[in-house]
Write a protein that holds these residues in place. Structure first.
Motif, PDB file in Angstrom:
ATOM      1  N   PHE A 115       0.829  -1.208   0.000  1.00  0.00           N
ATOM      2  CA  PHE A 115       0.000   0.000   0.000  1.00  0.00           C
ATOM      3  C   PHE A 115       0.864   1.260   0.000  1.00  0.00           C
ATOM      4  O   PHE A 115       0.641   2.182  -0.792  1.00  0.00           O
ATOM      5  N   GLU A 117       3.997   1.666  -0.913  1.00  0.00           N
ATOM      6  CA  GLU A 117       4.778   1.796  -2.146  1.00  0.00           C
ATOM      7  C   GLU A 117       3.906   2.272  -3.306  1.00  0.00           C
ATOM      8  O   GLU A 117       4.378   2.987  -4.184  1.00  0.00           O
ATOM      9  N   GLU A 118       2.638   1.900  -3.307  1.00  0.00           N
ATOM     10  CA  GLU A 118       1.726   2.276  -4.387  1.00  0.00           C
ATOM     11  C   GLU A 118       1.029   3.613  -4.135  1.00  0.00           C
ATOM     12  O   GLU A 118       0.392   4.156  -5.032  1.00  0.00           O
ATOM     13  N   ASN A 119       1.133   4.143  -2.929  1.00  0.00           N
ATOM     14  CA  ASN A 119       0.424   5.363  -2.545  1.00  0.00           C
ATOM     15  C   ASN A 119       1.375   6.299  -1.812  1.00  0.00           C
ATOM     16  O   ASN A 119       1.342   6.402  -0.585  1.00  0.00           O
ATOM     17  N   GLU A 120       2.191   6.999  -2.566  1.00  0.00           N
ATOM     18  CA  GLU A 120       3.246   7.813  -1.985  1.00  0.00           C
ATOM     19  C   GLU A 120       2.737   8.981  -1.143  1.00  0.00           C
ATOM     20  O   GLU A 120       3.488   9.540  -0.345  1.00  0.00           O
ATOM     21  N   LYS A 121       1.468   9.340  -1.293  1.00  0.00           N
ATOM     22  CA  LYS A 121       0.963  10.466  -0.502  1.00  0.00           C
ATOM     23  C   LYS A 121       0.674  10.065   0.952  1.00  0.00           C
ATOM     24  O   LYS A 121       0.443  10.920   1.790  1.00  0.00           O
ATOM     25  N   TYR A 122       0.722   8.765   1.255  1.00  0.00           N
ATOM     26  CA  TYR A 122       0.500   8.290   2.609  1.00  0.00           C
ATOM     27  C   TYR A 122       1.835   8.091   3.317  1.00  0.00           C
ATOM     28  O   TYR A 122       2.788   7.591   2.735  1.00  0.00           O
TER      29      TYR A 122
END
Length: 158
Positions: A115, A117-122
Protein backbone atom coordinates in the motif's frame (compact mmCIF):
# COMPACT_ATOMS: atom_id res chain seq x y z
CA UNK A 1 17.20 -5.03 -0.78
CA UNK A 2 19.74 -6.83 1.39
CA UNK A 3 20.12 -7.57 5.07
CA UNK A 4 22.18 -4.39 5.31
CA UNK A 5 19.31 -2.42 3.74
CA UNK A 6 16.04 -4.07 4.74
CA UNK A 7 12.75 -2.73 3.45
CA UNK A 8 11.22 -2.92 6.95
CA UNK A 9 12.66 -2.60 10.43
CA UNK A 10 10.37 -3.98 13.12
CA UNK A 11 10.91 -2.58 16.61
CA UNK A 12 9.91 -4.86 19.45
CA UNK A 13 10.54 -3.35 22.88
CA UNK A 14 10.17 -5.48 25.95
CA UNK A 15 10.35 -5.34 29.73
CA UNK A 16 9.03 -8.13 31.89
CA UNK A 17 7.18 -9.84 29.02
CA UNK A 18 8.35 -13.41 29.67
CA UNK A 19 4.78 -14.72 29.34
CA UNK A 20 4.14 -12.91 26.03
CA UNK A 21 7.42 -12.41 24.20
CA UNK A 22 7.45 -15.72 22.34
CA UNK A 23 4.10 -14.98 20.70
CA UNK A 24 5.15 -11.40 19.93
CA UNK A 25 8.32 -12.56 18.16
CA UNK A 26 6.48 -15.38 16.37
CA UNK A 27 3.96 -12.90 15.00
CA UNK A 28 6.81 -11.06 13.28
CA UNK A 29 8.69 -14.15 12.12
CA UNK A 30 5.58 -15.65 10.47
CA UNK A 31 5.53 -12.75 8.02
CA UNK A 32 5.50 -13.80 4.38
CA UNK A 33 6.91 -11.05 2.21
CA UNK A 34 9.00 -10.44 -0.87
CA UNK A 35 11.42 -8.06 0.86
CA UNK A 36 13.98 -8.13 3.66
CA UNK A 37 12.92 -7.57 7.25
CA UNK A 38 14.97 -6.89 10.35
CA UNK A 39 13.52 -7.44 13.82
CA UNK A 40 15.13 -5.28 16.48
CA UNK A 41 14.35 -6.60 19.94
CA UNK A 42 15.28 -4.19 22.73
CA UNK A 43 15.01 -5.82 26.17
CA UNK A 44 15.12 -3.13 28.84
CA UNK A 45 16.88 -5.30 31.45
CA UNK A 46 13.81 -7.41 32.23
CA UNK A 47 13.81 -8.83 35.77
CA UNK A 48 12.15 -12.08 34.61
CA UNK A 49 13.23 -14.76 32.10
CA UNK A 50 12.45 -12.75 28.96
CA UNK A 51 16.11 -12.96 27.94
CA UNK A 52 16.10 -16.79 28.11
CA UNK A 53 12.97 -16.99 25.97
CA UNK A 54 14.45 -14.68 23.33
CA UNK A 55 17.79 -16.53 23.32
CA UNK A 56 15.97 -19.84 22.82
CA UNK A 57 14.10 -18.42 19.82
CA UNK A 58 17.34 -17.08 18.34
CA UNK A 59 18.94 -20.52 18.73
CA UNK A 60 16.05 -22.51 17.22
CA UNK A 61 14.10 -20.32 14.78
CA UNK A 62 14.90 -20.64 11.05
CA UNK A 63 14.32 -16.89 10.54
CA UNK A 64 16.66 -15.97 13.41
CA UNK A 65 18.80 -14.06 10.89
CA UNK A 66 16.08 -11.41 10.96
CA UNK A 67 16.72 -10.78 14.67
CA UNK A 68 19.02 -8.15 16.15
CA UNK A 69 18.78 -8.52 19.92
CA UNK A 70 20.08 -6.50 22.84
CA UNK A 71 19.44 -7.12 26.51
CA UNK A 72 20.47 -3.84 28.13
CA UNK A 73 22.58 -4.30 31.26
CA UNK A 74 20.72 -1.53 33.07
CA UNK A 75 17.14 -0.36 32.79
CA UNK A 76 16.95 2.60 30.39
CA UNK A 77 13.26 3.31 30.81
CA UNK A 78 10.48 2.88 28.27
CA UNK A 79 11.15 5.88 26.03
CA UNK A 80 14.98 5.72 26.03
CA UNK A 81 14.74 1.99 25.18
CA UNK A 82 12.37 2.76 22.30
CA UNK A 83 14.59 5.58 21.03
CA UNK A 84 17.64 3.32 21.22
CA UNK A 85 15.79 0.72 19.09
CA UNK A 86 14.66 3.41 16.65
CA UNK A 87 18.27 4.50 16.13
CA UNK A 88 19.18 0.92 15.13
CA UNK A 89 16.65 0.81 12.28
CA UNK A 90 18.01 0.52 8.74
CA UNK A 91 14.72 -0.06 6.94
CA UNK A 92 12.91 2.26 4.59
CA UNK A 93 9.83 1.65 6.74
CA UNK A 94 9.48 1.05 10.48
CA UNK A 95 6.86 -1.16 12.13
CA UNK A 96 6.15 -1.50 15.85
CA UNK A 97 5.11 -4.46 17.97
CA UNK A 98 5.32 -4.27 21.74
CA UNK A 99 6.59 -7.29 23.65
CA UNK A 100 3.14 -8.05 25.02
CA UNK A 101 1.33 -7.72 21.66
CA UNK A 102 1.32 -9.98 18.62
CA UNK A 103 0.43 -10.05 14.95
CA UNK A 104 -1.88 -12.73 13.57
CA UNK A 105 -1.86 -11.98 9.83
CA UNK A 106 1.21 -13.47 8.10
CA UNK A 107 0.75 -10.96 5.25
CA UNK A 108 0.47 -7.87 7.48
CA UNK A 109 3.78 -6.34 6.43
CA UNK A 110 3.39 -7.28 2.76
CA UNK A 111 -0.04 -5.62 2.60
CA UNK A 112 1.12 -2.49 4.37
CA UNK A 113 4.30 -2.07 2.34
CA UNK A 114 2.47 -2.74 -0.92
CA UNK A 115 0.00 0.00 0.00
CA UNK A 116 2.70 2.50 0.95
CA UNK A 117 4.78 1.80 -2.15
CA UNK A 118 1.73 2.28 -4.39
CA UNK A 119 0.42 5.36 -2.55
CA UNK A 120 3.25 7.81 -1.99
CA UNK A 121 0.96 10.47 -0.50
CA UNK A 122 0.50 8.29 2.61
CA UNK A 123 3.09 8.38 5.37
CA UNK A 124 1.79 5.67 7.69
CA UNK A 125 -0.69 2.84 8.00
CA UNK A 126 -2.20 0.88 10.85
CA UNK A 127 -4.34 -2.17 11.27
CA UNK A 128 -7.46 -2.89 13.21
CA UNK A 129 -6.99 -4.44 16.58
CA UNK A 130 -8.83 -6.39 19.22
CA UNK A 131 -8.55 -6.23 22.98
CA UNK A 132 -8.86 -9.07 25.45
CA UNK A 133 -10.59 -8.08 28.65
CA UNK A 134 -11.99 -10.50 31.22
CA UNK A 135 -11.48 -13.35 28.71
CA UNK A 136 -13.72 -11.57 26.19
CA UNK A 137 -12.35 -10.42 22.82
CA UNK A 138 -13.57 -6.98 21.81
CA UNK A 139 -12.92 -5.88 18.23
CA UNK A 140 -11.80 -2.31 17.55
CA UNK A 141 -13.14 -0.63 20.68
CA UNK A 142 -12.13 2.83 19.43
CA UNK A 143 -12.45 2.29 15.68
CA UNK A 144 -12.28 5.51 13.74
CA UNK A 145 -14.63 5.85 10.80
CA UNK A 146 -12.81 8.74 9.10
CA UNK A 147 -9.29 10.16 8.89
CA UNK A 148 -10.49 13.10 10.99
CA UNK A 149 -11.73 10.68 13.69
CA UNK A 150 -8.42 8.81 13.59
CA UNK A 151 -6.40 12.01 14.00
CA UNK A 152 -8.66 13.09 16.83
CA UNK A 153 -8.23 9.73 18.59
CA UNK A 154 -4.45 9.89 18.18
CA UNK A 155 -4.38 13.32 19.78
CA UNK A 156 -6.64 12.24 22.64
CA UNK A 157 -4.96 8.90 23.33
CA UNK A 158 -1.37 10.02 22.95
Amino acid sequence: MSRENPMVSVILTTYGHEAYIKEAISGVLIQICDFEVELIIANDCSPDHTDSVVQNIINTEPKALWIKYINHKTNKGMMPNFLWALEQCKGKYIAFCDGDDYWTDPYKLQKQIDFLEENEKYDMVHTNYSTLQDKIIKDNPDKASTVKDAKSQLLIKN
